[in-house]
Design an enzyme around this catalytic site. Structure first.
Site, PDB file in Angstrom:
ATOM      1  CD1 TRP A 187      -2.983   1.284   0.657  1.00 31.48           C
ATOM      2  CD2 TRP A 187      -1.808   2.456   2.002  1.00 31.48           C
ATOM      3  NE1 TRP A 187      -3.628   2.520   0.826  1.00 31.48           N
ATOM      4  CE2 TRP A 187      -2.737   3.164   1.871  1.00 31.48           C
ATOM      5  CE3 TRP A 187      -0.497   2.881   2.712  1.00 31.48           C
ATOM      6  CZ2 TRP A 187      -2.971   4.521   2.380  1.00 31.48           C
ATOM      7  CZ3 TRP A 187      -0.728   3.985   3.306  1.00 31.48           C
ATOM      8  CH2 TRP A 187      -1.938   5.039   2.959  1.00 31.48           C
ATOM      9  CG  ASP A 188       4.162   1.554   2.681  1.00 26.99           C
ATOM     10  OD1 ASP A 188       3.962   0.525   2.000  1.00 26.99           O
ATOM     11  OD2 ASP A 188       4.649   1.421   3.940  1.00 26.99           O
ATOM     12  CB  THR A 189       5.336   0.235  -2.448  1.00 28.38           C
ATOM     13  OG1 THR A 189       6.463  -0.107  -1.537  1.00 28.38           O
ATOM     14  CG2 THR A 189       6.186   0.423  -3.543  1.00 28.38           C
TER      15      THR A 189
END
Length: 616
Positions: A187-189
């Site tokens: 998700w954060d990538t």
């Protein structure tokens, strides 16, 4: 109206041992540089089955700066963050891992990077200079490899995408959240990559980091899970936007012509090749297409025999259409993504599981390689025994001068020898692969599961080992059955005999007499040409087939000049690709299948099956 400016979210799943201490340290650190009432700490409790919910509720009751956001079901790390951010009150959204691996002395810098309005997104980095990070070997290798792949495929400028220490403005989060598809570790990538692509200001700064407790990194899960997400995002950002129905119809032919023009311009006299092509008999060229078309029902029959041995039924014409569509996809898309289209079609229309669908494709490839090796092998053996390979190399070296490419001198004779060795190596590998499968069929015990679980004890490893075991078992079922092996083997030989016959008709269209020597040469040229394009280095093997074909024909026949040999290879390959594309378009209309939709749905269906398997 709330006075909260900064919302810090702590994603928590079964963190009963650490969550209380983490909340205390977070409150103390925030209070050291933010006014009272300007921040909140949210425990994003993600369907825990330990005492984390109870502890989070008590902390919220005791301190009005703490909130507990609960989910009854597992949302995944990314899903839990989104769920909490949507309910947060601050305009600056912050999160970090609850193990406090990143030194909290950096929290003010992280928060103020976004709160000040200077940046839209900020992230800590363990891979930038001037930081201190104690990375165990397992984490270091997987992290370095992962970040390298993200930078390579997704064109990110960040050094560290997975550091659990990030901040994002409310405005940026609201703009990007509908585009972010992953709900777990990727998700954060995905947020970082999308923020860069959309032109937001992203800051990466070094942080001191020390791992706490056992790592949650898993080799099998990371390779198959995170790797698939990188490919999915690459496809959506770099490939899918450029594909329309019109592009899909024309891409294969355009790529063929472009690659051939470049190749011809480098090595040969372009005008001589065009002159040879203009002298070809168009009726015989059209006839070669009709001959090649005959191989497709044979492909459907062979595929029916393979699926029948695996326990699935399918009519020949439907399967022929599915093969047409998948091979068209391989011409249009890179890295043989069309193979996934066929797996999707037989899954959606005949309920063939994905592992069996891909196993059936692997069986086809094995038998194709074996058939090619058998057809060309006898000629190759004769050449090796009689020094014919040297004859080819010397003939090519005498006719084609050294070529300067990228500042290096490429010797045509040496290239010819290398091409023949590679072809022989690929053929030998196919034979050895079948022997290995036959040998493994006699072994008892779950060796696949043992091998996978030696590097991972994660639940995803059980899923992966199960898929691989089913895949290997399906391949063994066909290869180890004498009747099935004979039927599929004979069918494969027939398919490639038709392929060679197509080339012979093209030779005749160019005025070349079809002699016994030419027939042998054609078998060898087509075999080596197809062996040369086994690896998906270019769509449809463009350039690889033509080069290998020309080397063989020119080296073994005195009457066929270089421009003519190359022209024949061009027309032969174009005819086969045109028949494939036309058949693919007709099949797509008949079966109501869209290439791009099939690629997307096959990927999504695979992810759903994987997720379901890991939850069991």
């Amino acid at each position: 109206m709330s006075d909260v400016e900064v919302s810090v979210v702590l994603p928590a799943y079964n963190e009963e041992a650490t969550i209380e201490r983490t909340v205390e340290v977070t409150l103390e650190t925030l209070a050291s540089f933010l006014p009272a009432g300007a921040f909140e700490v949210i425990v994003a409790e993600d369907g825990c089955d330990d005492r984390t919910p109870e502890i989070a509720t008590r902390l919220a009751d005791e301190d009005d700066r703490v909130r507990h956001v609960h989910s009854d079901e597992r949302l995944g790390r990314g899903g839990a963050l989104e769920y909490a951010f949507e309910r947060a009150e601050g305009e600056t959204l912050v999160y970090f891992d609850t193990d406090l691996a990143t030194d909290m002395k950096h929290l003010e810098e992280l928060v103020e990077s976004v709160r000040s309005g200077e940046y839209d997104v900020a992230t800590g980095s363990r891979w930038m200079p001037d930081n201190q990070a104690d990375r165990p070997t397992k984490r270091a290798v997987s992290s370095l490899g992962y970040n390298t792949l993200v930078r390579l495929f997704l064109r990110s400028d960040m050094q560290d995408h997975q550091c659990g220490f990030k901040a994002i403005s409310r405005e940026t989060f609201d703009a990007l959240r509908s585009e972010v598809e992953d709900e777990h570790w990727f998700w954060d990538t995905e947020v970082l990559v999308l923020a860069q692509r959309r032109g937001y200001r992203v800051r990466e700064f070094p942080v001191d980091w020390e791992p706490k407790g056992d790592t949650k990194v898993d080799l099998v899960r990371d390779v198959f899970g995170m790797g698939s997400q990188i490919l999915r995002t690459w496809w959506q950002l770099s490939v899918s936007p450029r594909i329309s129905r019109r592009v899909s119809m024309a891409a294969g032919s355009l790529l063929v012509m472009l690659a051939l023009v470049v190749a011809v311009g480098v090595v040969f006299d372009l005008q001589a090749v065009f002159d040879a092509m203009s002298g070809a008999d168009p009726r015989l060229v059209a006839a070669s297409g009709a001959v090649y078309l005959l191989s497709w029902p044979l492909r459907g029959l062979r595929y029916r025999d393979i699926l029948d041995r695996l326990g699935f039924t399918g009519d020949t014409w439907f399967l022929t259409g599915a093969i047409f569509i998948s091979q068209t996809g391989n011409l249009v898309f890179p890295a043989r993504l069309g193979d996934g289209v066929r797996a999707y079609v037989v899954k959606a229309r005949r309920d063939v599981p994905y592992p069996s669908g891909f196993a059936s494709l692997a069986i086809e490839r094995v038998f194709d390689l074996l058939a090619i090796t058998v057809l060309g092998g006898s000629v190759l053996v004769g050449l090796v025994l009689t020094g014919g390979t040297e004859q080819i190399a010397e003939a090519i070296a005498a006719e084609i001068p050294p070529v300067q490419i990228g500042g290096e001198t490429i010797d045509a004779g040496a290239a010819a020898r290398t091409a023949l060795r590679v072809a022989a190596g690929v053929g030998a590998a196919a034979v050895l692969g079948v022997l290995a499968i036959l040998a493994s069929a006699r072994l008892e015990g779950d060796y696949v599961h043992r091998a996978v679980t030696t590097v991972s004890n994660d639940s995803y490893a059980d899923y992966v080992s199960g898929v691989i075991a089913q895949f290997v078992g399906d391949v063994q079922a066909v290869v180890s059955d004498r009747g099935a092996f004979l039927r599929v083997g004979v069918g494969s030989l027939a398919i490639w005999v038709v392929d060679v016959a197509t080339a012979l008709v093209v030779f005749h269209a160019f005025g070349v007499d079809v002699t016994t020597a030419l027939v042998a040469t054609a078998f060898f040229a087509v075999s080596v040409g197809n062996l040369a394009k086994v690896l998906p280095l270019s769509p449809g093997g463009i350039g690889l087939y033509e080069g290998a074909f020309t080397l063989i024909v020119f080296g073994l026949t005195e009457e066929v000049a270089v421009p003519v040999a190359f022209a024949v290879s061009i027309v032969d390959h174009v005819v086969k690709n045109v028949v494939t594309i036309l058949g693919g378009l007709v099949s797509m209309a008949w079966l109501n299948v869209s290439l791009t939709t099939a690629v997307e749905e096959s990927r999504e269906a695979g992810e759903v099956e994987a997720a379901a398997a890991t939850e069991d």
